[in-house]
Design an enzyme around this catalytic site. Sequence first.
Site, short mmCIF file in Angstrom:
data_model
loop_
_atom_site.label_atom_id
_atom_site.label_comp_id
_atom_site.label_asym_id
_atom_site.label_seq_id
_atom_site.Cartn_x
_atom_site.Cartn_y
_atom_site.Cartn_z
CG HIS A 81 2.36 0.27 4.11
ND1 HIS A 81 2.29 -0.84 5.15
CD2 HIS A 81 1.46 1.22 4.15
CE1 HIS A 81 0.97 -0.96 6.33
NE2 HIS A 81 0.66 0.32 4.55
CG ASP A 105 -1.68 -1.17 1.40
OD1 ASP A 105 -1.90 -2.02 0.78
OD2 ASP A 105 -2.66 -0.79 2.21
ZN ZN Z 1 -1.96 2.80 3.20
#
Ligand code: ZN
Length: 480
Positions: free
Chosen positions: A433, A289
């Site tokens: 991430h 992400d």
């Molecule tokens: Zn996020």
Amino acid sequence: MDRKMRKLFVLLLAAVLVLSACSGSGGAGGSGAGSSEAPDGGSTAPAFDLKDAIYEYGEQDSIIDNGASLYSYLLFPKTGEPEIDDEIRGWAESIYNSARDELDALRESDEDAEYEINVQYNSYLVKDTYAGIAEIEFSNNSGVAHPTDFYKTFNIDLKQKKLLDYEDIIDKEREGDVLDILTEMILEKYPDADVSAADASWLEHIVLNHEGIDVLIPRGVALATYLGPQEFSISYEALGAAYILDRSAASSGQDVPAGAAGIGGGKPPAAGASVIADPSKPMLALTFDDGPSPYTAQILDVLTKYGGNGTFCVVGNRVESFSDTARLITAQGSQIMGHSWDHKQLTKLSNEEIISELNETIRVINDATGVSPVMYRPPYGAVNDTLKAVSKDLGLSLVNWSVDTRDWESRNADAVYANIMKDARNGSIILCHDLYESTANAVARAIPELAAQGYQLVTVEELLRASGTPIEPGAVYFGK
Ligand code: ZN
């Protein structure tokens, strides 16, 4: 504005907003669900107005907290100059800490209180001599009826390695000339605006840009609150003698360095199309992400090397700055999907705002890659019935996760690697991430290890299809 003044300003602004909502058509209620209607029935300007994020200068740093109740996503650049970085990071930390304090105070009367803080920036490199950084802070909490937003700017002299003050850029004696230009621009855009109160405070947030300066005016300053925050660009020409920085630096127009955003570009896309998963063998989906970022390409390289694919949930306003990287994702055979336009918590937005967050993100992904994703990941994994209903109408399914590496918290490759290996199982959707170097390093170790254990590294879509799970609009998928 110091913190005290700022708080006072927040309170005043909140009071004004509540009043304007009460006198408007129906008001928007206390859940932060909407935005005030303009008197003429027009819609509210978007609270976040940086549009496509521009990253020309500095590495990215962040304070991201996906923890419950305090939803924070703060991005700011790192310059490598300790004194300047202390100043910028110190500012971001003060925003984060004061959000914590305000949330704690709210929780004394409401234990379900939540606070969202979202800080993003544009950075401009001006002829390799100056850098301008424009930060916008957006906060939304259950204590006020409406979100608020502020600007903060930093201007840097790269040769002298120091932050510039307003007075280094604008001749105070000629400030009136600049205000005249600004009010003229405001009137051109909003002919009915009242500019009689124009004063130096309207010029508080200026940022150096390629062609001159941008003047950023927070919501409610200069113009009615429902018009939102404002940005006006004043050219060097128009500024004339009021601009007192080295003019030669600005003499020959803009010069945007190609690939300044740090894209790992230039590499030919990997030929490897997506793997056809064998349902009889274990598989899992690594998801990333908050990118694209300078680390995305590194992760794709490792996936390619081990015959795997990942799923990249990109923030819409970053896609234009990293369009080569976005193309690399799909060319590698990995899946790309949206993660909202600017990482706002979608459950706090009006239906119109949700639709715009989702559709605009699909639009830029399609512009960059030719792919129109039918899935997305909601920021913070926050989902409610409204979001599901709107998503269903748009034909979109939602993807959350079953394994959280908490990489945003540890920023430690060993810890992230350990979390992946500890919880990975057949059918997992693993949350990472690609914004962090530590995560890229962790998956560089985890991917070979998972492959050696016999896992097929597949996209979310492949994972669902392989298990015969129907992909339905409005449904939320978690994995195992
Ligand atoms: Zn996020």
